[in-house]
Design a protein around this motif. Structure first.
Motif, mmCIF file in Angstrom:
data_model
loop_
_atom_site.group_PDB
_atom_site.id
_atom_site.type_symbol
_atom_site.label_atom_id
_atom_site.label_comp_id
_atom_site.label_asym_id
_atom_site.label_seq_id
_atom_site.Cartn_x
_atom_site.Cartn_y
_atom_site.Cartn_z
ATOM 1 N N THR A 161 24.683 -4.644 12.343
ATOM 2 C CA THR A 161 25.371 -3.659 11.504
ATOM 3 C C THR A 161 25.621 -2.391 12.306
ATOM 4 O O THR A 161 24.655 -1.791 12.792
ATOM 5 C CB THR A 161 24.532 -3.307 10.260
ATOM 6 O OG1 THR A 161 24.216 -4.525 9.564
ATOM 7 C CG2 THR A 161 25.297 -2.366 9.339
ATOM 8 N N VAL A 199 33.812 -13.479 18.184
ATOM 9 C CA VAL A 199 32.879 -12.768 17.306
ATOM 10 C C VAL A 199 31.568 -13.534 17.200
ATOM 11 O O VAL A 199 30.471 -12.943 17.247
ATOM 12 C CB VAL A 199 33.513 -12.555 15.917
ATOM 13 C CG1 VAL A 199 32.474 -12.048 14.924
ATOM 14 C CG2 VAL A 199 34.664 -11.566 16.014
ATOM 15 N N GLN A 232 39.632 -15.408 17.770
ATOM 16 C CA GLN A 232 38.880 -14.261 17.266
ATOM 17 C C GLN A 232 37.502 -14.682 16.765
ATOM 18 O O GLN A 232 36.492 -14.037 17.054
ATOM 19 C CB GLN A 232 39.661 -13.577 16.138
ATOM 20 C CG GLN A 232 40.925 -12.856 16.595
ATOM 21 C CD GLN A 232 41.695 -12.292 15.419
ATOM 22 O OE1 GLN A 232 42.618 -12.911 14.907
ATOM 23 N NE2 GLN A 232 41.296 -11.105 14.976
ATOM 24 N N GLN A 233 37.478 -15.793 16.023
ATOM 25 C CA GLN A 233 36.204 -16.256 15.458
ATOM 26 C C GLN A 233 35.242 -16.692 16.558
ATOM 27 O O GLN A 233 34.030 -16.416 16.493
ATOM 28 C CB GLN A 233 36.461 -17.415 14.484
ATOM 29 C CG GLN A 233 35.231 -17.828 13.697
ATOM 30 C CD GLN A 233 34.689 -16.707 12.845
ATOM 31 O OE1 GLN A 233 35.450 -16.002 12.176
ATOM 32 N NE2 GLN A 233 33.368 -16.518 12.874
ATOM 33 N N THR A 288 34.176 -1.938 23.891
ATOM 34 C CA THR A 288 35.459 -2.594 23.625
ATOM 35 C C THR A 288 35.915 -3.329 24.882
ATOM 36 O O THR A 288 35.750 -2.812 25.988
ATOM 37 C CB THR A 288 36.526 -1.561 23.217
ATOM 38 O OG1 THR A 288 36.086 -0.847 22.065
ATOM 39 C CG2 THR A 288 37.853 -2.230 22.907
ATOM 40 N N ARG A 340 29.794 2.075 20.546
ATOM 41 C CA ARG A 340 30.654 0.901 20.471
ATOM 42 C C ARG A 340 31.279 0.602 21.822
ATOM 43 O O ARG A 340 31.761 1.504 22.514
ATOM 44 C CB ARG A 340 31.754 1.121 19.434
ATOM 45 C CG ARG A 340 32.541 -0.133 19.093
ATOM 46 C CD ARG A 340 33.658 0.154 18.125
ATOM 47 N NE ARG A 340 34.759 0.851 18.762
ATOM 48 C CZ ARG A 340 35.927 1.122 18.179
ATOM 49 N NH1 ARG A 340 36.115 0.768 16.918
ATOM 50 N NH2 ARG A 340 36.873 1.776 18.820
ATOM 51 N N ARG A 374 33.564 -7.211 15.731
ATOM 52 C CA ARG A 374 34.871 -7.470 15.132
ATOM 53 C C ARG A 374 35.886 -7.777 16.231
ATOM 54 O O ARG A 374 35.673 -7.447 17.400
ATOM 55 C CB ARG A 374 35.350 -6.272 14.315
ATOM 56 C CG ARG A 374 34.568 -6.023 13.038
ATOM 57 C CD ARG A 374 35.218 -4.934 12.203
ATOM 58 N NE ARG A 374 34.543 -4.771 10.919
ATOM 59 C CZ ARG A 374 33.556 -3.937 10.684
ATOM 60 N NH1 ARG A 374 33.104 -3.163 11.674
ATOM 61 N NH2 ARG A 374 32.990 -3.849 9.493
ATOM 62 N N PHE A 392 38.037 -7.062 21.266
ATOM 63 C CA PHE A 392 36.731 -7.306 20.655
ATOM 64 C C PHE A 392 35.923 -6.013 20.668
ATOM 65 O O PHE A 392 35.930 -5.269 21.650
ATOM 66 C CB PHE A 392 35.973 -8.398 21.412
ATOM 67 C CG PHE A 392 36.604 -9.761 21.309
ATOM 68 C CD1 PHE A 392 36.313 -10.589 20.238
ATOM 69 C CD2 PHE A 392 37.500 -10.203 22.274
ATOM 70 C CE1 PHE A 392 36.902 -11.845 20.133
ATOM 71 C CE2 PHE A 392 38.085 -11.453 22.180
ATOM 72 C CZ PHE A 392 37.790 -12.278 21.107
ATOM 73 N N HIS A 393 35.211 -5.762 19.557
ATOM 74 C CA HIS A 393 34.349 -4.593 19.408
ATOM 75 C C HIS A 393 32.920 -5.055 19.119
ATOM 76 O O HIS A 393 32.703 -6.049 18.423
ATOM 77 C CB HIS A 393 34.796 -3.700 18.250
ATOM 78 C CG HIS A 393 36.059 -2.964 18.538
ATOM 79 N ND1 HIS A 393 36.801 -2.340 17.549
ATOM 80 C CD2 HIS A 393 36.727 -2.742 19.687
ATOM 81 C CE1 HIS A 393 37.864 -1.764 18.081
ATOM 82 N NE2 HIS A 393 37.845 -2.005 19.375
ATOM 83 N N LYS A 436 27.760 -12.131 18.427
ATOM 84 C CA LYS A 436 26.588 -12.052 17.561
ATOM 85 C C LYS A 436 25.334 -12.616 18.232
ATOM 86 O O LYS A 436 24.217 -12.287 17.837
ATOM 87 C CB LYS A 436 26.851 -12.802 16.257
ATOM 88 C CG LYS A 436 27.890 -12.140 15.361
ATOM 89 C CD LYS A 436 28.119 -12.946 14.091
ATOM 90 C CE LYS A 436 29.145 -12.268 13.186
ATOM 91 N NZ LYS A 436 29.425 -13.062 11.958
ATOM 92 N N PHE A 450 40.404 -8.093 16.698
ATOM 93 C CA PHE A 450 41.730 -7.984 16.094
ATOM 94 C C PHE A 450 42.784 -8.144 17.183
ATOM 95 O O PHE A 450 42.526 -7.928 18.366
ATOM 96 C CB PHE A 450 41.919 -6.655 15.364
ATOM 97 C CG PHE A 450 41.777 -5.446 16.241
ATOM 98 C CD1 PHE A 450 42.897 -4.892 16.873
ATOM 99 C CD2 PHE A 450 40.546 -4.850 16.444
ATOM 100 C CE1 PHE A 450 42.770 -3.789 17.670
ATOM 101 C CE2 PHE A 450 40.415 -3.730 17.249
ATOM 102 C CZ PHE A 450 41.523 -3.195 17.864
#
Length: 341
Positions: free
Chosen positions: A219, A207, A203-204, A188, A186, A223, A238-239, A211, A225
């Protein structure tokens, strides 16, 4: 008179020498038998050490295999020596030899403490390996790719291409972080957003952009926060996850940061610098649906102009390790198929 006295004085000496000669001659068969026992023990030890049983037991670890063979050979020889001394009725000498060996072992243990410690640590790590060749590890703060492990040291190649030699005792005692054991890793990064901005929308946006980055796994999904509230901005974290077998971790993270920054700028998001600024003009807010449509249009236009960034894993260090193994061929106690902790 003087000659007679000298003969009388030498007679006991000659008699004693003659008796010792007879005794030595009588002991020669026993001594020959003792030598035969020692020779047979050496031959039997060598025969046992060459059995295929050792190859089957430690087929993936040449160091352990050679250690087992050497130990077997010398143990059988030691038993033969003790039997030979017993045949010669030298039981007192047996005790003296064992006592001397014990004292000598303690003295050598103190004198070569570091060497013995590295040697034993190499044996233990070669039996239950905590890493294999080509693993990306951090050992006691030292980062690199595992090249090989000898009976004394573990060799790493740093990310700069330099050789790093770590004593086995340090590796055995130290804390080891293995990035290769789990291929998914992962990344960050943080982005500062203005306090007046729509944080959920930020955030959206981030993300959605993650993608689309080549190398970011679906998967677990990316994400975001809200991490902290600063003096002039809100820190959004962001992750994203990367499969290190196919893509380079740093390249994917770099591309993710770049594209997230461009997405925020295209959406006219305020990303304040860590300084105080005086806002003179007042920005007129657009309706939410118009702003979203404008951002999507700008994102499509920017996507057609953006260059393609290669995030695939490279083999720079792997090629250098292959060259090093060909040039500096040496023992390697690590094997990819050996048992691992």
């Amino acid at each position: 008179m003087l000659v007679d006295n000298m003969q009388n004085d030498l007679h006991p000496v000659l008699q004693r020498l003659l008796e010792e000669g007879y005794r030595l001659a009588a002991a020669l068969p026993v001594f020959a038998l003792a030598l035969l026992v020692v020779w047979l023990a050496w031959r039997v030890g060598g025969w046992l050490s060459r059995r295929k049983t050792f190859a089957r037991i430690s087929k993936d670890n040449p160091f352990v295999r050679e250690l087992a063979r050497t130990t077997t050979r010398w143990v059988v020889l030691l038993i033969g020596i003790l039997v030979a001394l017993e045949i010669m009725d030298a039981t007192a000498l047996v005790g003296a030899v064992l006592g001397t060996a014990g004292v000598l072992g303690v003295a050598l243990g103190f004198a070569f403490k570091d060497i013995l410690e590295n040697y034993l640590a190499g044996i233990l790590m070669s039996v239950r390996q905590v890493f294999t060749p080509r693993d990306h590890v951090v050992i006691d703060g030292n980062e690199g790719i595992v090249v090989s492990m000898s009976s004394r040291a573990t060799i790493l190649m740093t990310l700069d291409g330099n050789h790093l030699r770590l004593p086995n005792a340090l590796v055995f005692r130290g804390v080891t972080l293995n990035y290769t054991r789990n291929p998914n890793r992962r990344f960050t990064f943080d982005v500062g957003i203005g306090v007046d901005e729509d944080l959920v929308l930020a955030q959206q946006l981030g993300v959605d952009e993650l993608k689309q980055v080549d190398g970011v796994l679906e998967t677990p999904p990316p994400r975001a926060f809200i991490n902290a509230l600063g003096e002039s901005s809100v820190q959004v974290t962001f992750h994203g996850w990367v499969d290190q077998r196919s893509h380079d971790f740093l390249r994917v993270r770099s591309e993710a940061i770049r594209r997230t920054k461009l997405a925020m700028e295209s959406a006219d998001m305020d990303m304040p610098e860590p300084i105080y600024r005086v806002q003179i003009s007042e920005r007129k807010e657009k309706p939410a649906h118009e702003a979203r449509a404008a951002r999507e249009k700008m994102a499509r236009e920017d996507a057609s102009l953006q260059p393609t960034i290669d995030t695939r894993a490279d083999a720079d260090l792997s090629a250098q390790i292959d060259i090093d193994k060909r040039v500096n061929a040496s023992e390697n106690l690590l094997h990819p198929e050996a048992p691992r902790e």
